[in-house]
Design an enzyme around this catalytic site. Sequence first.
Site, mmCIF file in Angstrom:
data_model
loop_
_atom_site.group_PDB
_atom_site.id
_atom_site.type_symbol
_atom_site.label_atom_id
_atom_site.label_comp_id
_atom_site.label_asym_id
_atom_site.label_seq_id
_atom_site.Cartn_x
_atom_site.Cartn_y
_atom_site.Cartn_z
ATOM 1 N N GLN A 90 -52.979 47.401 44.142
ATOM 2 C CA GLN A 90 -51.883 48.274 44.562
ATOM 3 C C GLN A 90 -52.106 48.767 45.984
ATOM 4 O O GLN A 90 -53.203 49.182 46.347
ATOM 5 C CB GLN A 90 -51.764 49.460 43.608
ATOM 6 C CG GLN A 90 -50.553 50.328 43.861
ATOM 7 C CD GLN A 90 -50.446 51.466 42.857
ATOM 8 O OE1 GLN A 90 -51.162 51.486 41.851
ATOM 9 N NE2 GLN A 90 -49.582 52.416 43.121
ATOM 10 N N SER B 3 -58.974 45.949 41.454
ATOM 11 C CA SER B 3 -58.366 46.838 40.465
ATOM 12 C C SER B 3 -57.237 46.137 39.720
ATOM 13 O O SER B 3 -57.486 45.301 38.861
ATOM 14 C CB SER B 3 -57.899 48.125 41.138
ATOM 15 O OG SER B 3 -57.551 49.081 40.169
ATOM 16 N N LEU B 4 -55.991 46.448 40.038
ATOM 17 C CA LEU B 4 -54.869 45.742 39.425
ATOM 18 C C LEU B 4 -55.069 44.230 39.480
ATOM 19 O O LEU B 4 -54.748 43.504 38.529
ATOM 20 C CB LEU B 4 -53.570 46.113 40.150
ATOM 21 C CG LEU B 4 -52.395 45.151 39.974
ATOM 22 C CD1 LEU B 4 -51.843 45.260 38.568
ATOM 23 C CD2 LEU B 4 -51.335 45.379 41.025
ATOM 24 N N ARG C 241 -49.722 49.615 32.138
ATOM 25 C CA ARG C 241 -50.775 50.242 32.956
ATOM 26 C C ARG C 241 -50.170 51.117 34.042
ATOM 27 O O ARG C 241 -50.599 52.261 34.261
ATOM 28 C CB ARG C 241 -51.657 49.156 33.579
ATOM 29 C CG ARG C 241 -52.825 49.656 34.430
ATOM 30 C CD ARG C 241 -53.575 48.450 34.979
ATOM 31 N NE ARG C 241 -54.811 48.787 35.667
ATOM 32 C CZ ARG C 241 -54.923 49.003 36.976
ATOM 33 N NH1 ARG C 241 -53.850 48.920 37.748
ATOM 34 N NH2 ARG C 241 -56.094 49.287 37.517
ATOM 35 N N GLN D 299 -61.522 50.531 33.048
ATOM 36 C CA GLN D 299 -61.338 50.312 34.486
ATOM 37 C C GLN D 299 -60.587 51.432 35.185
ATOM 38 O O GLN D 299 -60.924 51.806 36.308
ATOM 39 C CB GLN D 299 -60.615 48.975 34.699
ATOM 40 C CG GLN D 299 -60.640 48.459 36.121
ATOM 41 C CD GLN D 299 -59.333 47.781 36.481
ATOM 42 O OE1 GLN D 299 -58.266 48.383 36.391
ATOM 43 N NE2 GLN D 299 -59.422 46.536 36.882
#
Length: 398
Positions: A102, A187-188, A212, A349
């Site tokens: 992101q 991450s994402l 999410r 996470q």
Amino acid sequence: MRSLLHRTILRTPPALSLILRTLPSSAAATAMAAAASSLLLPSVSLNNLCSSSRNASSLCLPVKNISRSRVSMSVSAGSQTTVNDTLFADYKPTSAFLFPGQGAQAVGMGKEAQSVAAAEELYKKANDILGYDLLDICVNGPKEKLDSTVISQPAIYVTSLAAVELLRVREGGEQIINSVDVTCGLSLGEYTALAFAGAFSFEDGLKLVKLRGEAMQAAADAAKSAMVSIIGLDSEKVQHLCDAANQEVDEADKVQIANYLCPGNYAVSGGLKGIEAVEAKAKSFKARLTVRLAVAGAFHTSFMEPAVSRLEAALAATEIRSPRIPVISNVDAQPHADPDTIKKILARQVTSPVQWETTVKTLLSKGLKSSYELGPGKVIAGIFKRVDKSASVENISA
């Protein structure tokens, strides 16, 4: 014995009963601040996706070098299958696909995807799952809508996988895809990497990413929190800065390092008062710059705890298979093969610091020769160059 093994393989899904793993042989602070548009990317400036245009949702890689592969049998007990989680522990990377997180989103992304049928098909599938025209928002904005957590996460996931399809039709693209023997995402981007590696379908991955984004937004709305990027300090000094700030605020406003991005660029996350204290003290710690990040809240900290139970429930209901190549986790910078372990890692996470710096250093130290950043932006390439100026990273956008 061979007859029994043959019958077992025939009865059990291939990705669960038989795993074939390839063992290969082998500018400035201001610009950095300008790129720091999210927690996940407080940035710097400075397979065979055997999906084809006929079946774009089946994301997997072929096994290469069969004669040198290691065969690992899983143990089935009823409907449950256990895979040795250390299967990829001694992986030797040569070519990597890297997926952004992101903050990489930008109005106009996805425009090129309309020229490739398999890539455009991914957006059409996404529209049915999301209930809105994702490609239109990606291409035309408005920026404020695209930047929202609930939209930017699905947008980056789909656009990154669309970039794989654009690469596929390029001369030599199929060969590049076939050469990839490790993948990871910021991450994402870990969800994108898992989809690429065949751990779950494009559709299931998008459903998880949608939830999410919604869960993280809801958790951020529940408390006053923020993030700030600290430029120009090593991680030890940033930790000292956090410690000093935490001495002045209540427990509810504590801060911590949430993203170990690369040398000289770390994101701090926590309560609003704690972040303000970090900003006030940063110069005294000789930080070059601080940049308040345009994110919904304190990602990758306990502030995201309300999102965990929702993710756990969604992950429990999702079929996850062992990846066909190593996928490096953001939580511990290690690859995992066991589906149940992957589910637990993904749930953790959102509250765990992103260990991206360790991931990059490990890949390079293990001999990684070439890398491809697939999706919007060129942040990951910049990170690799910060760690090793000679690192080879090509961006494939969509």
